[in-house]
Design a protein around this motif. Sequence first.
Motif, PDB file in Angstrom:
ATOM      1  N   SER A 112       5.888  -1.938   6.906  1.00 51.48           N
ATOM      2  CA  SER A 112       6.887  -2.177   5.874  1.00 51.48           C
ATOM      3  C   SER A 112       7.101  -0.962   4.979  1.00 51.48           C
ATOM      4  O   SER A 112       8.191  -0.773   4.422  1.00 51.48           O
ATOM      5  N   ALA A 113       6.073  -0.122   4.855  1.00 47.29           N
ATOM      6  CA  ALA A 113       6.173   1.068   4.011  1.00 47.29           C
ATOM      7  C   ALA A 113       6.969   2.192   4.674  1.00 47.29           C
ATOM      8  O   ALA A 113       7.310   3.182   4.016  1.00 47.29           O
ATOM      9  N   LEU A 114       7.259   2.051   5.967  1.00 55.11           N
ATOM     10  CA  LEU A 114       7.996   3.082   6.699  1.00 55.11           C
ATOM     11  C   LEU A 114       9.483   2.740   6.772  1.00 55.11           C
ATOM     12  O   LEU A 114       9.863   1.571   6.730  1.00 55.11           O
ATOM     13  N   ASP A 115      10.304   3.745   6.907  1.00 52.32           N
ATOM     14  CA  ASP A 115      11.713   3.539   7.240  1.00 52.32           C
ATOM     15  C   ASP A 115      11.800   3.523   8.770  1.00 52.32           C
ATOM     16  O   ASP A 115      11.709   4.561   9.428  1.00 52.32           O
ATOM     17  N   LEU A 116      11.949   2.340   9.340  1.00 57.32           N
ATOM     18  CA  LEU A 116      11.950   2.189  10.793  1.00 57.32           C
ATOM     19  C   LEU A 116      13.349   2.223  11.400  1.00 57.32           C
ATOM     20  O   LEU A 116      13.498   2.067  12.609  1.00 57.32           O
ATOM     21  N   THR A 117      14.344   2.450  10.573  1.00 54.31           N
ATOM     22  CA  THR A 117      15.720   2.444  11.055  1.00 54.31           C
ATOM     23  C   THR A 117      15.885   3.415  12.229  1.00 54.31           C
ATOM     24  O   THR A 117      15.589   4.609  12.107  1.00 54.31           O
ATOM     25  N   GLY A 118      16.336   2.882  13.359  1.00 58.89           N
ATOM     26  CA  GLY A 118      16.603   3.707  14.527  1.00 58.89           C
ATOM     27  C   GLY A 118      15.379   4.175  15.289  1.00 58.89           C
ATOM     28  O   GLY A 118      15.490   4.894  16.279  1.00 58.89           O
ATOM     29  N   ARG A 119      14.186   3.766  14.860  1.00 61.19           N
ATOM     30  CA  ARG A 119      12.967   4.242  15.510  1.00 61.19           C
ATOM     31  C   ARG A 119      12.514   3.308  16.635  1.00 61.19           C
ATOM     32  O   ARG A 119      12.840   2.127  16.652  1.00 61.19           O
ATOM     33  N   SER A 155       4.257   6.300  32.782  1.00 65.34           N
ATOM     34  CA  SER A 155       5.484   6.465  32.028  1.00 65.34           C
ATOM     35  C   SER A 155       5.353   7.631  31.058  1.00 65.34           C
ATOM     36  O   SER A 155       4.322   7.812  30.416  1.00 65.34           O
ATOM     37  N   ASP A 156       6.434   8.425  30.974  1.00 62.30           N
ATOM     38  CA  ASP A 156       6.430   9.544  30.033  1.00 62.30           C
ATOM     39  C   ASP A 156       7.198   9.201  28.765  1.00 62.30           C
ATOM     40  O   ASP A 156       7.530  10.065  27.969  1.00 62.30           O
ATOM     41  N   GLU A 157       7.483   7.894  28.543  1.00 60.03           N
ATOM     42  CA  GLU A 157       8.191   7.469  27.351  1.00 60.03           C
ATOM     43  C   GLU A 157       7.329   7.733  26.123  1.00 60.03           C
ATOM     44  O   GLU A 157       6.125   7.515  26.131  1.00 60.03           O
ATOM     45  N   THR A 158       7.963   8.228  25.070  1.00 59.86           N
ATOM     46  CA  THR A 158       7.255   8.451  23.815  1.00 59.86           C
ATOM     47  C   THR A 158       7.909   7.639  22.707  1.00 59.86           C
ATOM     48  O   THR A 158       9.068   7.211  22.827  1.00 59.86           O
ATOM     49  N   PHE A 159       7.151   7.440  21.625  1.00 58.14           N
ATOM     50  CA  PHE A 159       7.591   6.543  20.552  1.00 58.14           C
ATOM     51  C   PHE A 159       7.540   7.260  19.212  1.00 58.14           C
ATOM     52  O   PHE A 159       6.865   8.267  19.038  1.00 58.14           O
ATOM     53  N   ASP A 160       8.258   6.667  18.244  1.00 57.44           N
ATOM     54  CA  ASP A 160       8.311   7.236  16.895  1.00 57.44           C
ATOM     55  C   ASP A 160       7.199   6.692  16.004  1.00 57.44           C
ATOM     56  O   ASP A 160       6.847   7.319  15.007  1.00 57.44           O
ATOM     57  N   VAL A 161       6.684   5.514  16.338  1.00 63.60           N
ATOM     58  CA  VAL A 161       5.601   4.876  15.583  1.00 63.60           C
ATOM     59  C   VAL A 161       4.722   4.132  16.575  1.00 63.60           C
ATOM     60  O   VAL A 161       5.229   3.494  17.507  1.00 63.60           O
ATOM     61  N   LEU A 162       3.409   4.195  16.370  1.00 61.42           N
ATOM     62  CA  LEU A 162       2.483   3.406  17.192  1.00 61.42           C
ATOM     63  C   LEU A 162       1.559   2.636  16.268  1.00 61.42           C
ATOM     64  O   LEU A 162       0.976   3.209  15.346  1.00 61.42           O
ATOM     65  N   VAL A 163       1.425   1.333  16.527  1.00 62.45           N
ATOM     66  CA  VAL A 163       0.532   0.489  15.754  1.00 62.45           C
ATOM     67  C   VAL A 163      -0.395  -0.229  16.718  1.00 62.45           C
ATOM     68  O   VAL A 163       0.027  -0.669  17.794  1.00 62.45           O
ATOM     69  N   SER A 200       4.491  12.002  14.331  1.00 60.93           N
ATOM     70  CA  SER A 200       4.872  10.601  14.128  1.00 60.93           C
ATOM     71  C   SER A 200       3.714   9.777  13.567  1.00 60.93           C
ATOM     72  O   SER A 200       2.552  10.104  13.781  1.00 60.93           O
ATOM     73  N   PRO A 201       4.048   8.651  12.898  1.00 57.39           N
ATOM     74  CA  PRO A 201       3.001   7.829  12.279  1.00 57.39           C
ATOM     75  C   PRO A 201       2.183   7.020  13.292  1.00 57.39           C
ATOM     76  O   PRO A 201       2.730   6.447  14.238  1.00 57.39           O
ATOM     77  N   LEU A 202       0.895   6.964  13.051  1.00 54.93           N
ATOM     78  CA  LEU A 202      -0.038   6.132  13.790  1.00 54.93           C
ATOM     79  C   LEU A 202      -0.673   5.163  12.800  1.00 54.93           C
ATOM     80  O   LEU A 202      -1.136   5.568  11.735  1.00 54.93           O
ATOM     81  N   ILE A 203      -0.712   3.868  13.154  1.00 55.31           N
ATOM     82  CA  ILE A 203      -1.287   2.835  12.302  1.00 55.31           C
ATOM     83  C   ILE A 203      -2.354   2.109  13.107  1.00 55.31           C
ATOM     84  O   ILE A 203      -2.060   1.498  14.136  1.00 55.31           O
ATOM     85  N   TRP A 242     -12.823  -4.888   6.373  1.00 54.21           N
ATOM     86  CA  TRP A 242     -11.866  -4.333   7.330  1.00 54.21           C
ATOM     87  C   TRP A 242     -11.194  -3.082   6.787  1.00 54.21           C
ATOM     88  O   TRP A 242     -11.025  -2.917   5.589  1.00 54.21           O
ATOM     89  N   VAL A 243     -10.782  -2.214   7.716  1.00 52.51           N
ATOM     90  CA  VAL A 243     -10.176  -0.929   7.370  1.00 52.51           C
ATOM     91  C   VAL A 243      -8.870  -0.751   8.129  1.00 52.51           C
ATOM     92  O   VAL A 243      -8.770  -1.100   9.316  1.00 52.51           O
ATOM     93  N   LEU A 244      -7.896  -0.190   7.441  1.00 48.40           N
ATOM     94  CA  LEU A 244      -6.653   0.277   8.062  1.00 48.40           C
ATOM     95  C   LEU A 244      -6.638   1.790   7.966  1.00 48.40           C
ATOM     96  O   LEU A 244      -6.891   2.345   6.893  1.00 48.40           O
ATOM     97  N   VAL A 245      -6.360   2.463   9.059  1.00 45.37           N
ATOM     98  CA  VAL A 245      -6.278   3.923   9.089  1.00 45.37           C
ATOM     99  C   VAL A 245      -4.880   4.321   9.516  1.00 45.37           C
ATOM    100  O   VAL A 245      -4.342   3.803  10.508  1.00 45.37           O
ATOM    101  N   THR A 246      -4.253   5.208   8.772  1.00 46.14           N
ATOM    102  CA  THR A 246      -2.987   5.787   9.184  1.00 46.14           C
ATOM    103  C   THR A 246      -3.161   7.289   9.375  1.00 46.14           C
ATOM    104  O   THR A 246      -4.022   7.918   8.746  1.00 46.14           O
ATOM    105  N   ALA A 247      -2.353   7.855  10.256  1.00 42.47           N
ATOM    106  CA  ALA A 247      -2.451   9.282  10.553  1.00 42.47           C
ATOM    107  C   ALA A 247      -1.124   9.747  11.116  1.00 42.47           C
ATOM    108  O   ALA A 247      -0.206   8.952  11.364  1.00 42.47           O
ATOM    109  N   THR A 248      -1.007  11.055  11.311  1.00 34.64           N
ATOM    110  CA  THR A 248       0.180  11.663  11.877  1.00 34.64           C
ATOM    111  C   THR A 248      -0.187  12.355  13.171  1.00 34.64           C
ATOM    112  O   THR A 248      -1.189  13.084  13.231  1.00 34.64           O
TER     113      THR A 248
END
Length: 267
Positions: free
Chosen positions: A120-127, A191-199, A222-225, A257-263
Amino acid sequence: MLVYHLPGTFETREAHLDLLWEAGATGLEERAGLIRAYFDARTDLDAEIADGEWRDEAEQDWQAQFKATLKPVRAGRVTIVPPWLRDEVEAGQTALIIEPGMAFGTGHHATTRMAVEALSALDLTGRRVLDVGTGSGVLAIAAALLGADHATGLDIDPLTIPIAIENAEINGVPPGRVAFAEGSLGLGDESDETFDVLVANLYAELHDLLAGEYAAALRPGSPLILTGILTGKLDLVRAALDREGFGGVTVREDGEWVLVTATSPQA
Protein backbone atom coordinates in the motif's frame (compact mmCIF):
# COMPACT_ATOMS: atom_id res chain seq x y z
CA MET A 1 -17.33 -31.38 21.92
CA LEU A 2 -13.87 -32.89 21.49
CA VAL A 3 -11.11 -30.39 20.71
CA TYR A 4 -7.43 -31.13 20.09
CA HIS A 5 -5.10 -28.26 21.04
CA LEU A 6 -1.80 -28.19 19.13
CA PRO A 7 0.95 -25.54 19.41
CA GLY A 8 1.64 -24.07 15.98
CA THR A 9 4.34 -21.98 14.33
CA PHE A 10 4.40 -20.19 10.99
CA GLU A 11 6.81 -22.76 9.54
CA THR A 12 4.84 -25.83 10.61
CA ARG A 13 1.19 -24.83 10.67
CA GLU A 14 0.34 -25.61 7.02
CA ALA A 15 1.75 -29.14 7.37
CA HIS A 16 -0.05 -29.56 10.70
CA LEU A 17 -3.26 -28.32 9.13
CA ASP A 18 -3.06 -30.95 6.38
CA LEU A 19 -2.31 -33.74 8.85
CA LEU A 20 -5.22 -32.79 11.09
CA TRP A 21 -7.65 -32.77 8.17
CA GLU A 22 -6.33 -36.17 7.10
CA ALA A 23 -6.86 -37.45 10.66
CA GLY A 24 -10.56 -36.60 10.41
CA ALA A 25 -10.87 -33.11 11.91
CA THR A 26 -14.27 -31.56 11.27
CA GLY A 27 -13.03 -27.99 11.74
CA LEU A 28 -9.85 -26.02 12.42
CA GLU A 29 -9.05 -22.59 13.78
CA GLU A 30 -6.08 -20.69 15.22
CA ARG A 31 -6.09 -18.85 18.53
CA ALA A 32 -3.08 -17.24 20.20
CA GLY A 33 -0.52 -19.58 18.66
CA LEU A 34 -2.65 -22.70 19.11
CA ILE A 35 -4.36 -24.73 16.42
CA ARG A 36 -7.73 -25.96 17.65
CA ALA A 37 -8.95 -29.05 15.80
CA TYR A 38 -12.49 -30.33 16.26
CA PHE A 39 -13.12 -34.09 16.18
CA ASP A 40 -16.12 -36.35 16.61
CA ALA A 41 -13.99 -38.91 18.50
CA ARG A 42 -10.42 -39.41 19.64
CA THR A 43 -8.14 -40.84 16.98
CA ASP A 44 -4.53 -41.88 16.57
CA LEU A 45 -2.50 -38.95 15.24
CA ASP A 46 0.67 -38.75 13.19
CA ALA A 47 3.80 -38.44 15.35
CA GLU A 48 4.42 -34.95 13.94
CA ILE A 49 1.24 -33.66 15.61
CA ALA A 50 1.07 -35.99 18.61
CA ASP A 51 2.33 -33.45 21.17
CA GLY A 52 -1.02 -31.70 21.55
CA GLU A 53 -3.74 -32.07 24.18
CA TRP A 54 -7.25 -33.50 23.92
CA ARG A 55 -9.98 -31.53 25.73
CA ASP A 56 -13.71 -32.02 26.17
CA GLU A 57 -15.41 -28.64 25.81
CA ALA A 58 -19.01 -27.49 26.00
CA GLU A 59 -20.92 -27.89 22.76
CA GLN A 60 -21.13 -24.65 20.82
CA ASP A 61 -21.61 -23.22 17.37
CA TRP A 62 -17.90 -22.75 16.81
CA GLN A 63 -18.33 -21.51 13.25
CA ALA A 64 -20.65 -18.74 14.38
CA GLN A 65 -18.28 -17.95 17.25
CA PHE A 66 -15.34 -17.75 14.83
CA LYS A 67 -17.22 -15.33 12.59
CA ALA A 68 -18.16 -13.19 15.57
CA THR A 69 -14.49 -12.73 16.52
CA LEU A 70 -13.43 -11.47 13.08
CA LYS A 71 -12.97 -7.74 12.63
CA PRO A 72 -11.90 -5.70 9.60
CA VAL A 73 -8.12 -5.54 9.25
CA ARG A 74 -6.82 -2.14 8.14
CA ALA A 75 -3.51 -2.38 6.28
CA GLY A 76 -2.50 0.96 4.81
CA ARG A 77 -4.97 1.90 2.07
CA VAL A 78 -6.53 -1.57 2.17
CA THR A 79 -9.05 -3.05 4.60
CA ILE A 80 -9.26 -6.85 4.58
CA VAL A 81 -12.73 -8.15 5.45
CA PRO A 82 -14.83 -11.29 5.11
CA PRO A 83 -17.89 -10.89 2.85
CA TRP A 84 -20.34 -10.33 5.73
CA LEU A 85 -18.35 -7.28 6.95
CA ARG A 86 -17.87 -5.48 3.64
CA ASP A 87 -20.23 -2.69 4.73
CA GLU A 88 -17.86 -1.86 7.60
CA VAL A 89 -15.05 -0.71 5.27
CA GLU A 90 -14.45 3.00 5.82
CA ALA A 91 -14.87 5.48 3.00
CA GLY A 92 -11.61 5.98 1.10
CA GLN A 93 -10.32 2.51 1.96
CA THR A 94 -9.93 -0.22 -0.65
CA ALA A 95 -11.90 -3.31 0.38
CA LEU A 96 -10.16 -6.66 -0.02
CA ILE A 97 -12.80 -9.34 0.53
CA ILE A 98 -11.54 -12.76 1.62
CA GLU A 99 -13.77 -15.69 2.53
CA PRO A 100 -11.86 -17.13 5.48
CA GLY A 101 -11.44 -20.79 6.27
CA MET A 102 -11.64 -21.83 9.88
CA ALA A 103 -7.89 -21.46 10.32
CA PHE A 104 -5.92 -19.24 7.99
CA GLY A 105 -6.13 -16.73 5.16
CA THR A 106 -8.15 -14.04 6.94
CA GLY A 107 -5.44 -11.38 6.79
CA HIS A 108 -5.33 -11.11 10.59
CA HIS A 109 -1.84 -12.57 10.86
CA ALA A 110 0.84 -9.89 11.32
CA THR A 111 2.87 -11.14 8.35
CA THR A 112 -0.02 -10.72 5.90
CA ARG A 113 -1.01 -7.34 7.30
CA MET A 114 2.53 -5.95 7.17
CA ALA A 115 2.98 -7.14 3.59
CA VAL A 116 -0.26 -5.47 2.47
CA GLU A 117 0.81 -2.29 4.27
CA ALA A 118 4.14 -2.37 2.42
CA LEU A 119 2.37 -2.80 -0.92
CA SER A 120 0.00 0.00 0.00
CA ALA A 121 2.95 2.33 0.59
CA LEU A 122 4.09 1.91 -3.03
CA ASP A 123 2.72 3.51 -6.17
CA LEU A 124 1.83 0.34 -8.09
CA THR A 125 0.23 2.11 -11.03
CA GLY A 126 1.27 0.32 -14.22
CA ARG A 127 3.62 -2.05 -12.40
CA ARG A 128 3.91 -5.82 -12.65
CA VAL A 129 3.93 -7.58 -9.26
CA LEU A 130 5.03 -11.12 -8.37
CA ASP A 131 3.66 -12.80 -5.23
CA VAL A 132 5.74 -15.88 -4.31
CA GLY A 133 3.90 -18.34 -2.06
CA THR A 134 0.55 -16.72 -2.80
CA GLY A 135 -1.67 -19.06 -0.75
CA SER A 136 -5.19 -17.62 -0.79
CA GLY A 137 -4.00 -14.87 -3.14
CA VAL A 138 -4.32 -12.00 -0.67
CA LEU A 139 -1.12 -10.17 -1.65
CA ALA A 140 -1.52 -10.56 -5.42
CA ILE A 141 -5.14 -9.41 -5.21
CA ALA A 142 -4.17 -6.47 -2.99
CA ALA A 143 -1.57 -5.42 -5.57
CA ALA A 144 -4.15 -5.53 -8.36
CA LEU A 145 -6.66 -3.53 -6.31
CA LEU A 146 -3.94 -0.97 -5.54
CA GLY A 147 -3.41 -0.29 -9.23
CA ALA A 148 -0.85 -2.84 -10.44
CA ASP A 149 -1.04 -3.42 -14.18
CA HIS A 150 -0.75 -7.16 -13.51
CA ALA A 151 -0.12 -9.39 -10.51
CA THR A 152 1.09 -12.98 -10.69
CA GLY A 153 0.73 -15.38 -7.75
CA LEU A 154 2.82 -18.55 -7.50
CA ASP A 155 2.40 -21.40 -5.02
CA ILE A 156 3.81 -24.92 -4.91
CA ASP A 157 0.51 -26.22 -3.45
CA PRO A 158 -1.95 -26.80 -6.32
CA LEU A 159 -4.89 -26.78 -3.89
CA THR A 160 -4.42 -23.05 -3.26
CA ILE A 161 -4.81 -22.00 -6.90
CA PRO A 162 -8.61 -22.43 -7.23
CA ILE A 163 -9.07 -20.64 -3.89
CA ALA A 164 -6.94 -17.70 -5.03
CA ILE A 165 -8.81 -17.50 -8.35
CA GLU A 166 -12.15 -17.51 -6.51
CA ASN A 167 -10.96 -14.76 -4.18
CA ALA A 168 -9.92 -12.64 -7.16
CA GLU A 169 -13.37 -13.12 -8.69
CA ILE A 170 -15.08 -12.16 -5.40
CA ASN A 171 -13.08 -8.90 -5.48
CA GLY A 172 -14.00 -8.19 -9.08
CA VAL A 173 -10.41 -8.32 -10.35
CA PRO A 174 -10.48 -8.98 -14.12
CA PRO A 175 -8.58 -12.14 -15.20
CA GLY A 176 -6.21 -9.97 -17.24
CA ARG A 177 -5.05 -8.15 -14.10
CA VAL A 178 -4.17 -11.15 -11.96
CA ALA A 179 -3.10 -14.74 -12.63
CA PHE A 180 -2.26 -17.69 -10.39
CA ALA A 181 -0.12 -20.70 -11.18
CA GLU A 182 1.43 -23.70 -9.48
CA GLY A 183 5.17 -23.29 -9.12
CA SER A 184 7.91 -21.25 -7.50
CA LEU A 185 11.14 -19.50 -8.32
CA GLY A 186 14.13 -21.76 -8.70
CA LEU A 187 12.12 -24.84 -9.60
CA GLY A 188 13.17 -25.15 -13.20
CA ASP A 189 11.13 -22.25 -14.57
CA GLU A 190 13.23 -20.84 -17.40
CA SER A 191 11.03 -17.80 -17.95
CA ASP A 192 13.00 -14.60 -18.41
CA GLU A 193 10.05 -12.42 -17.34
CA THR A 194 10.97 -9.76 -14.81
CA PHE A 195 8.80 -7.77 -12.41
CA ASP A 196 8.65 -4.30 -10.90
CA VAL A 197 7.79 -5.52 -7.38
CA LEU A 198 8.23 -8.89 -5.66
CA VAL A 199 6.51 -9.85 -2.42
CA ALA A 200 6.98 -13.14 -0.57
CA ASN A 201 5.37 -14.28 2.68
CA LEU A 202 7.50 -17.37 3.33
CA TYR A 203 9.94 -18.26 6.09
CA ALA A 204 13.55 -17.20 6.59
CA GLU A 205 15.22 -20.36 5.29
CA LEU A 206 13.28 -20.10 2.01
CA HIS A 207 14.14 -16.42 1.65
CA ASP A 208 17.79 -17.41 2.09
CA LEU A 209 17.45 -20.12 -0.56
CA LEU A 210 15.57 -17.92 -3.03
CA ALA A 211 17.43 -14.61 -2.61
CA GLY A 212 19.29 -15.06 -5.89
CA GLU A 213 16.04 -15.93 -7.66
CA TYR A 214 14.44 -12.79 -6.23
CA ALA A 215 17.25 -10.71 -7.73
CA ALA A 216 16.87 -12.41 -11.11
CA ALA A 217 13.08 -11.94 -11.15
CA LEU A 218 13.22 -8.21 -10.39
CA ARG A 219 14.10 -5.37 -12.70
CA PRO A 220 17.15 -3.44 -11.42
CA GLY A 221 16.37 -1.05 -8.58
CA SER A 222 12.94 -2.57 -7.84
CA PRO A 223 11.26 -3.11 -4.45
CA LEU A 224 11.45 -6.45 -2.65
CA ILE A 225 9.05 -7.16 0.24
CA LEU A 226 9.75 -10.18 2.46
CA THR A 227 7.85 -11.39 5.51
CA GLY A 228 7.07 -14.58 7.40
CA ILE A 229 10.38 -14.03 9.19
CA LEU A 230 10.78 -14.68 12.90
CA THR A 231 12.92 -12.10 14.70
CA GLY A 232 15.48 -14.78 15.59
CA LYS A 233 16.01 -15.53 11.89
CA LEU A 234 16.40 -11.93 10.71
CA ASP A 235 20.20 -12.13 10.41
CA LEU A 236 19.87 -15.08 8.01
CA VAL A 237 17.69 -13.02 5.66
CA ARG A 238 19.85 -9.90 5.91
CA ALA A 239 22.96 -11.92 5.07
CA ALA A 240 21.23 -13.43 2.04
CA LEU A 241 20.21 -10.00 0.74
CA ASP A 242 23.75 -8.66 1.26
CA ARG A 243 25.15 -11.69 -0.57
CA GLU A 244 22.95 -11.04 -3.61
CA GLY A 245 23.63 -7.30 -3.76
CA PHE A 246 20.31 -5.92 -2.51
CA GLY A 247 20.45 -2.43 -1.06
CA GLY A 248 18.26 -0.09 0.96
CA VAL A 249 17.35 -2.78 3.47
CA THR A 250 14.77 -1.73 6.06
CA VAL A 251 13.32 -3.79 8.90
CA ARG A 252 9.97 -3.55 10.66
CA GLU A 253 9.03 -5.71 13.64
CA ASP A 254 5.59 -6.65 14.92
CA GLY A 255 5.84 -8.91 17.95
CA GLU A 256 7.85 -11.98 16.96
CA TRP A 257 7.50 -11.27 13.23
CA VAL A 258 9.62 -9.17 10.88
CA LEU A 259 9.01 -7.50 7.54
CA VAL A 260 12.09 -6.72 5.44
CA THR A 261 12.09 -4.45 2.41
CA ALA A 262 15.00 -3.92 0.04
CA THR A 263 15.91 -2.74 -3.44
CA SER A 264 17.14 -5.15 -6.11
CA PRO A 265 20.70 -4.79 -7.42
CA GLN A 266 21.32 -2.16 -10.04
CA ALA A 267 22.37 -3.45 -13.45
